[in-house]
Design an enzyme around this catalytic site. Structure first.
Site, mmCIF file in Angstrom:
data_model
loop_
_atom_site.group_PDB
_atom_site.id
_atom_site.type_symbol
_atom_site.label_atom_id
_atom_site.label_comp_id
_atom_site.label_asym_id
_atom_site.label_seq_id
_atom_site.Cartn_x
_atom_site.Cartn_y
_atom_site.Cartn_z
ATOM 1 C CG ASN A 1 -1.747 1.230 1.378
ATOM 2 O OD1 ASN A 1 -1.802 2.048 0.458
ATOM 3 N ND2 ASN A 1 -2.396 1.388 2.516
ATOM 4 C CB SER B 1 5.436 -1.453 11.960
ATOM 5 O OG SER B 1 5.116 -0.089 12.149
ATOM 6 C CE LYS C 1 -0.181 3.355 4.701
ATOM 7 N NZ LYS C 1 -0.011 3.458 6.129
ATOM 8 C CG HIS D 1 -5.810 2.079 5.185
ATOM 9 N ND1 HIS D 1 -5.346 3.048 6.031
ATOM 10 C CD2 HIS D 1 -4.817 1.159 5.083
ATOM 11 C CE1 HIS D 1 -4.111 2.736 6.414
ATOM 12 N NE2 HIS D 1 -3.772 1.590 5.844
ATOM 13 N N GLY E 1 2.755 2.636 10.692
ATOM 14 C CA GLY E 1 3.709 3.732 10.509
ATOM 15 C C GLY E 1 4.462 4.126 11.763
ATOM 16 C CD GLU F 1 -3.452 -2.247 7.390
ATOM 17 O OE1 GLU F 1 -2.426 -2.565 6.794
ATOM 18 O OE2 GLU F 1 -4.054 -1.182 7.200
ATOM 19 C CD GLU G 1 -2.829 5.701 6.612
ATOM 20 O OE1 GLU G 1 -2.831 5.718 5.371
ATOM 21 O OE2 GLU G 1 -1.899 5.194 7.275
HETATM 22 P P1 13P Z 1 3.170 0.597 7.584
HETATM 23 O O1 13P Z 1 3.692 -0.701 7.052
HETATM 24 O O2 13P Z 1 3.895 1.794 7.090
HETATM 25 O O3 13P Z 1 3.053 0.549 9.094
HETATM 26 O O4 13P Z 1 1.670 0.780 7.033
HETATM 27 C C1 13P Z 1 0.763 -0.265 7.168
HETATM 28 C C2 13P Z 1 -0.469 0.037 6.419
HETATM 29 O O5 13P Z 1 -1.206 0.953 6.731
HETATM 30 C C3 13P Z 1 -0.771 -0.785 5.244
HETATM 31 O O6 13P Z 1 -2.054 -0.560 4.775
#
Ligand code: 13P
Length: 247
Positions: free
Chosen positions: A9, A207, A11, A95, A172, A166, A97
Site C-alpha cells: 500500500n 510496521s 498510500k 483503511h 507507521g 491492521e 486512514e
Molecule cells: P506501515 O507498514 O507503514 O506501518 O503501514 C501499514 C499500512 O497501513 C498498510 O495498509
C-alpha cells in the site's frame, strides 16, 4: 492451504516516474513469487503507469479506495467500474486512514464491498483497533464490530475477499503487534467468518518490515501482509516477498 497474499500500500507516495523506477529495479531481482499472490496499490494517478510497467510480471495492481457507485454526480470520486476497465484487480477498502481522516464508516465499507464484488474486483477490507481501545481491553469488540459492519448480509465468494488486520497503533509507528497477539486476533476473525473462515485470507498490516516478516508469516492464521512503508523501497519489498515465497 491458503496462498500468501502480500500487498504493497503505497498510500500517497510515488508519481509515475518513481513508479516506473521502482518496477525497473524490483523486476531485476530474482523474485521467485510464483507460489504467492502479490499486488501493489499506487496512488490513482500512477495506476496506468503501474499497470504498464508490471504487465509482464505476476504482480497485480490494486487501488487504495473506490466509490460505491459506478458513475453519477459525485465530484472527485473514483469509479470502481473505471478502475476495472483500466485492469485493476484489487481494491483496499476501509483503511484506518480513510476512516480517521475522511470519515469512512462501516456502512460505506459495506456499500463499497457490495459494488466491488458486483464488478469482480477483489477486496481487502481493513479493520483494527486504536491504541486506546487496546489499552481499555476493547480490541476484540472493536474488530468484531468492524468486521460485522463490513460483511453482514453480504454474499461473497471467499476467494474474492481478504481481511487485513491492521492495529492502528502499529501503522507507521515501527511498533508491530506481537506475532502471538496478531495470531490471536486473526484466529478470532477466522472464527467470526464462520464456514467461509477457512478459505478467506487474513493478512496482517502495521510496521511489517524485513526483520519481523518471517515471524509474523509463520503464524498459522496469518496469510500474508499489507505493507506500507517497507513497500516503498524495492529492496525491502523484494526481501519480504522472498521471505513469503520461501515459507
Ligand atoms: P506501515 O507498514 O507503514 O506501518 O503501514 C501499514 C499500512 O497501513 C498498510 O495498509
Amino acid at each position: 492451504m491458503r496462498r500468501f497474499l502480500i500487498g504493497g500500500n503505497w498510500k500517497l507516495n510515488k508519481g509515475i516516474i518513481e513508479t516506473s523506477e521502482f518496477a525497473t529495479y524490483l523486476l531485476k531481482k530474482d523474485l521467485n513469487i510464483n507460489n504467492i499472490d502479490v499486488f501493489i496499490a499506487p496512488p490513482f494517478t500512477s495506476i496506468p503507469k503501474a499497470l504498464e510497467v508490471f504487465a509482464n510480471s505476476t504482480i497485480s495492481i490494486g487501488a487504495q479506495n473506490m466509490f460505491w457507485e459506478e458513475k453519477g454526480a459525485y465530484t472527485g470520486e473514483i469509479s470502481p467500474k473505471f478502475l476495472k476497465e483500466l485492469g485493476v484487480q484489487w481494491v483496499i477498502i476501509g483503511h484506518s486512514e480513510r476512516r480517521a481522516i475522511f470519515g469512512e464508516t462501516d456502512e460505506w465499507v459495506r456499500k463499497k464491498l457490495n459494488m466491488a464484488l458486483h464488478l469482480g474486483l477483489k477486496v481487502v477490507i481493513c479493520i483494527g483497533e486504536t491504541e486506546e481501545e487496546r489499552e481499555e481491553g476493547k480490541e476484540k469488540e472493536v474488530v468484531e464490530n468492524q468486521l460485522k459492519g463490513a460483511i453482514e448480509g453480504v454474499e461473497f465468494d471467499a476467494s474474492m475477499i481478504s481481511i487485513a488486520y491492521e492495529p492502528i497503533w502499529a501503522i507507521g509507528t515501527g511498533k508491530t503487534a506481537k506475532p502471538s497477539d496478531a495470531e490471536e486476533m486473526h484466529n478470532l476473525i477466522r472464527e467470526l467468518l464462520g464456514e467461509k473462515g477457512d478459505k478467506v485470507r487474513i493478512i496482517y498490516g502495521g510496521s511489517v518490515k524485513v526483520h519481523n516478516a518471517e515471524e509474523l508469516l509463520l503464524q498459522e492464521n496469518i496469510d500474508g501482509a499489507l505493507i506500507g512503508g517497507a513497500s516503498l523501497d524495492y529492496e525491502s519489498f523484494a526481501e519480504i516477498l522472498k521471505i513469503a515465497g520461501e515459507i
